[in-house]
Motif scaffolding. Structure first.
Motif, PDB file in Angstrom:
ATOM      1  N   GLN A   1      53.895  -3.748  69.891  1.00 13.76           N
ATOM      2  CA  GLN A   1      54.313  -3.272  68.562  1.00 13.76           C
ATOM      3  C   GLN A   1      53.251  -3.528  67.502  1.00 13.76           C
ATOM      4  N   LYS A   2      52.477  -4.607  67.678  1.00 10.46           N
ATOM      5  CA  LYS A   2      51.431  -4.938  66.706  1.00 10.46           C
ATOM      6  C   LYS A   2      50.047  -4.537  67.206  1.00 10.46           C
ATOM      7  N   GLY A   3      50.009  -3.646  68.194  1.00 12.08           N
ATOM      8  CA  GLY A   3      48.736  -3.235  68.765  1.00 12.08           C
ATOM      9  C   GLY A   3      48.308  -4.170  69.880  1.00 12.08           C
ATOM     10  N   GLY A   4      47.179  -3.902  70.482  1.00  9.81           N
ATOM     11  CA  GLY A   4      46.702  -4.721  71.591  1.00  9.81           C
ATOM     12  C   GLY A   4      47.469  -4.426  72.862  1.00  9.81           C
ATOM     13  N   MET A   5      47.143  -5.169  73.895  1.00  9.51           N
ATOM     14  CA  MET A   5      47.723  -4.912  75.215  1.00  9.51           C
ATOM     15  C   MET A   5      49.217  -5.238  75.251  1.00  9.51           C
ATOM     16  N   TYR A   6      49.987  -4.364  75.859  1.00 12.58           N
ATOM     17  CA  TYR A   6      51.416  -4.596  76.077  1.00 12.58           C
ATOM     18  C   TYR A   6      51.570  -5.789  77.012  1.00 12.58           C
ATOM     19  N   SER A   7      52.642  -6.551  76.876  1.00 12.56           N
ATOM     20  CA  SER A   7      52.784  -7.768  77.671  1.00 12.56           C
ATOM     21  C   SER A   7      53.550  -7.527  78.972  1.00 12.56           C
ATOM     22  N   SER A   8      53.158  -8.262  80.008  1.00  9.22           N
ATOM     23  CA  SER A   8      53.838  -8.154  81.301  1.00  9.22           C
ATOM     24  C   SER A   8      55.265  -8.672  81.204  1.00  9.22           C
ATOM     25  N   GLU A   9      55.483  -9.669  80.327  1.00 11.47           N
ATOM     26  CA  GLU A   9      56.832 -10.213  80.152  1.00 11.47           C
ATOM     27  C   GLU A   9      57.777  -9.146  79.610  1.00 11.47           C
ATOM     28  N   SER A  10      57.302  -8.371  78.634  1.00 13.00           N
ATOM     29  CA  SER A  10      58.118  -7.299  78.059  1.00 13.00           C
ATOM     30  C   SER A  10      58.431  -6.240  79.110  1.00 13.00           C
ATOM     31  N   ALA A  11      57.421  -5.884  79.908  1.00 16.04           N
ATOM     32  CA  ALA A  11      57.626  -4.889  80.958  1.00 16.04           C
ATOM     33  C   ALA A  11      58.649  -5.391  81.975  1.00 16.04           C
ATOM     34  N   GLY A  12      58.571  -6.684  82.302  1.00 10.45           N
ATOM     35  CA  GLY A  12      59.515  -7.270  83.250  1.00 10.45           C
ATOM     36  C   GLY A  12      60.949  -7.218  82.731  1.00 10.45           C
ATOM     37  N   GLN A  13      61.111  -7.487  81.433  1.00  6.70           N
ATOM     38  CA  GLN A  13      62.442  -7.431  80.825  1.00  6.70           C
ATOM     39  C   GLN A  13      62.997  -6.006  80.819  1.00  6.70           C
ATOM     40  N   VAL A  14      62.117  -5.040  80.562  1.00  2.00           N
ATOM     41  CA  VAL A  14      62.520  -3.625  80.599  1.00  2.00           C
ATOM     42  C   VAL A  14      63.069  -3.277  81.976  1.00  2.00           C
ATOM     43  N   PHE A  15      62.338  -3.688  83.015  1.00  7.81           N
ATOM     44  CA  PHE A  15      62.750  -3.367  84.384  1.00  7.81           C
ATOM     45  C   PHE A  15      64.059  -4.063  84.744  1.00  7.81           C
ATOM     46  N   LYS A  16      64.177  -5.315  84.326  1.00 11.37           N
ATOM     47  CA  LYS A  16      65.391  -6.085  84.617  1.00 11.37           C
ATOM     48  C   LYS A  16      66.617  -5.427  83.985  1.00 11.37           C
ATOM     49  N   ARG A  17      66.478  -4.998  82.735  1.00  2.18           N
ATOM     50  CA  ARG A  17      67.587  -4.326  82.050  1.00  2.18           C
ATOM     51  C   ARG A  17      67.921  -2.995  82.717  1.00  2.18           C
ATOM     52  N   SER A  18      66.889  -2.294  83.173  1.00  2.93           N
ATOM     53  CA  SER A  18      67.089  -0.987  83.807  1.00  2.93           C
ATOM     54  C   SER A  18      67.822  -1.127  85.133  1.00  2.93           C
ATOM     55  N   LEU A  19      67.479  -2.159  85.899  1.00  2.00           N
ATOM     56  CA  LEU A  19      68.180  -2.412  87.166  1.00  2.00           C
ATOM     57  C   LEU A  19      69.665  -2.653  86.916  1.00  2.00           C
ATOM     58  N   LYS A  20      69.938  -3.453  85.882  1.00  4.20           N
ATOM     59  CA  LYS A  20      71.329  -3.778  85.561  1.00  4.20           C
ATOM     60  C   LYS A  20      72.086  -2.530  85.117  1.00  4.20           C
ATOM     61  N   LYS A  21      71.434  -1.719  84.275  1.00  2.49           N
ATOM     62  CA  LYS A  21      72.064  -0.507  83.771  1.00  2.49           C
ATOM     63  C   LYS A  21      72.325   0.497  84.899  1.00  2.49           C
ATOM     64  N   ALA A  22      71.395   0.524  85.874  1.00  3.45           N
ATOM     65  CA  ALA A  22      71.535   1.440  87.013  1.00  3.45           C
ATOM     66  C   ALA A  22      72.476   0.878  88.085  1.00  3.45           C
ATOM     67  N   LYS A  23      72.967  -0.363  87.846  1.00  2.00           N
ATOM     68  CA  LYS A  23      73.900  -1.033  88.760  1.00  2.00           C
ATOM     69  C   LYS A  23      73.301  -1.231  90.157  1.00  2.00           C
ATOM     70  N   ILE A  24      72.039  -1.701  90.163  1.00  2.00           N
ATOM     71  CA  ILE A  24      71.340  -2.008  91.414  1.00  2.00           C
ATOM     72  C   ILE A  24      71.239  -3.525  91.518  1.00  2.00           C
ATOM     73  N   GLY A  25      71.836  -4.078  92.570  1.00  2.00           N
ATOM     74  CA  GLY A  25      71.930  -5.532  92.705  1.00  2.00           C
ATOM     75  C   GLY A  25      70.802  -6.197  93.463  1.00  2.00           C
ATOM     76  N   LYS A  26      69.820  -5.444  93.912  1.00  3.91           N
ATOM     77  CA  LYS A  26      68.707  -6.024  94.677  1.00  3.91           C
ATOM     78  C   LYS A  26      67.872  -6.952  93.795  1.00  3.91           C
ATOM     79  N   GLN A  27      67.305  -8.000  94.415  1.00  4.14           N
ATOM     80  CA  GLN A  27      66.434  -8.939  93.707  1.00  4.14           C
ATOM     81  C   GLN A  27      65.038  -8.327  93.585  1.00  4.14           C
ATOM     82  N   ALA A  28      64.929  -7.342  92.722  1.00  4.55           N
ATOM     83  CA  ALA A  28      63.678  -6.590  92.587  1.00  4.55           C
ATOM     84  C   ALA A  28      62.887  -7.054  91.369  1.00  4.55           C
ATOM     85  N   THR A  29      61.564  -6.906  91.457  1.00  2.03           N
ATOM     86  CA  THR A  29      60.658  -7.199  90.349  1.00  2.03           C
ATOM     87  C   THR A  29      59.780  -5.975  90.123  1.00  2.03           C
ATOM     88  N   LEU A  30      58.910  -6.042  89.132  1.00  2.00           N
ATOM     89  CA  LEU A  30      57.987  -4.933  88.892  1.00  2.00           C
ATOM     90  C   LEU A  30      57.151  -4.634  90.133  1.00  2.00           C
TER      91      LEU A  30
END
Length: 254
Positions: free
Chosen positions: A192-221
Motif C-alpha cells: 500500500q505504501k509502495g515497495g515490495m509486497y510482503s509474503s505475509e500479506s500474500a499468505g493471509q490472502v491465500f488462507k482467507r481464500s481457502l476458508k471462503k472456498a471451504k477447502i479444509g486441506k492444510q495448504a500454503t502458498l
C-alpha cells in the motif's frame, strides 16, 4: 554494533538470498527474545541445546523449522564469535518422507474465483499458473511479464538462477485487469505504501481464500507450486520440462 546487524551484513556480502537472510534474522531475534536479551556470547552450549529441545518437545516445531534454526545459530556463532557450537546431534538427519499437499484443479479454480480484490486474485493466479515460489513472484518487475512470448522471466531464483516459465492467457487477462486498476510503479506487486509486497500479506490472502472456498486441506502458498507441477504431469508434460519450469537443479527434486 548489534551482533545480529553485523551478521546480516556478512550474509549480504556473501550473497545469501534475501529469503535466507530474512529467515536467519527472524530465528536470531526469536532466540534473543527467549533468552530475555542476554548477550549471545554469554549463552552456554547447554543452554542453547535446552532451547532447541524446548522447541521440539514443548512447542512441537517441525523438522524443517528445527533444521533452519539450528543452521542459523551455528552459522551466526561461527561468523560473529568464531565459536563452534556442536549442534550435530540436534540436526534432523533424515527428511520426513511426506507427500506434499496438492489442490485439485477444481479446488484451485474455487480459490481464485472467490477472490474479489484484483491484486489478490492476480497474485494467487500467477503463483499457480506459472509455478512460482512466493519470493520469486514478489521480486518480479513489470518488464518480467512477456505477453508476446507468453512467458514470465524469473530473475535470481533459488540458487541465483534465471529461468523462463509459462504464462497462460487466463492469468494474463487477470494481470491486465489488475494492472489497469493498480498501476504499479516498480515491482509488479507493491504494498500500500509502495515497495515490495510482503509474503505475509500474500499468505493471509491465500488462507482467507481457502476458508471462503471451504477447502479444509492444510495448504500454503507453496502448495500452489506443487499443484502446478502435479497438474502438468497429469496433462502429460514430461518431468524434464517441468524441472526446467520449476528451476530445479536435480530432476530427483522434481
Amino acid at each position: 554494533m548489534h551482533s545480529i546487524e553485523d551478521f546480516i551484513k556478512i550474509l549480504v556480502l556473501k550473497r545469501y538470498s534475501q529469503n535466507t537472510i530474512n529467515s536467519y534474522q527472524s530465528h536470531l531475534k526469536f532466540t534473543k527474545l527467549h533468552f530475555k536479551d542476554r548477550n549471545f556470547n554469554d549463552l552456554q552450549d547447554k543452554e542453547l541445546f535446552e532451547f532447541i529441545y524446548h522447541l521440539v518437545e514443548v512447542k512441537k516445531i517441525s523438522s524443517s523449522y528445527q533444521r533452519q534454526i539450528v543452521g542459523a545459530l551455528k552459522l551466526f556463532y561461527k561468523e560473529i564469535y568464531g565459536r563452534t557450537i556442536p549442534f550435530e546431534y540436534l540436526k534432523v538427519q533424515r527428511h520426513e518422507q511426506k507427500l506434499p499437499v496438492v489442490l485439485s484443479k477444481e479446488e484451485v479454480r474455487k480459490v481464485i474465483d472467490c477472490i474479489d480484490n484484483k491484486k489478490h486474485k492476480a497474485i494467487i493466479s500467477l503463483l499457480y499458473g506459472s509455478g512460482l515460489r512466493i519470493g520469486e513472484l514478489l521480486r518480479l518487475r513489470k518488464s518480467d511479464i512477456d505477453s508476446d512470448r507468453m512467458v514470465v522471466h524469473v530473475k535470481g531464483g533459488k540458487g541465483k538462477k534465471d529461468r523462463y516459465t509459462i504464462l497462460s492467457q487466463r492469468v494474463l487477462d487477470i494481470l491486465r485487469l489488475y494492472y489497469m486498476q493498480f498501476k504499479p510503479n516498480d515491482y509488479l506487486f507493491e504494498g500500500q505504501k509502495g515497495g515490495m509486497y510482503s509474503s505475509e500479506s500474500a499468505g493471509q490472502v491465500f488462507k482467507r481464500s481457502l476458508k471462503k472456498a471451504k477447502i479444509g486441506k492444510q495448504a500454503t502458498l507453496h502448495t500452489l507450486r506443487h499443484s502446478f507441477a502435479t497438474h502438468l504431469l497429469e496433462n502429460g508434460v514430461s518431468i524434464a520440462h517441468i524441472q526446467k519450469l520449476l528451476g530445479h537443479n536435480s530432476i530427483k527434486t522434481t
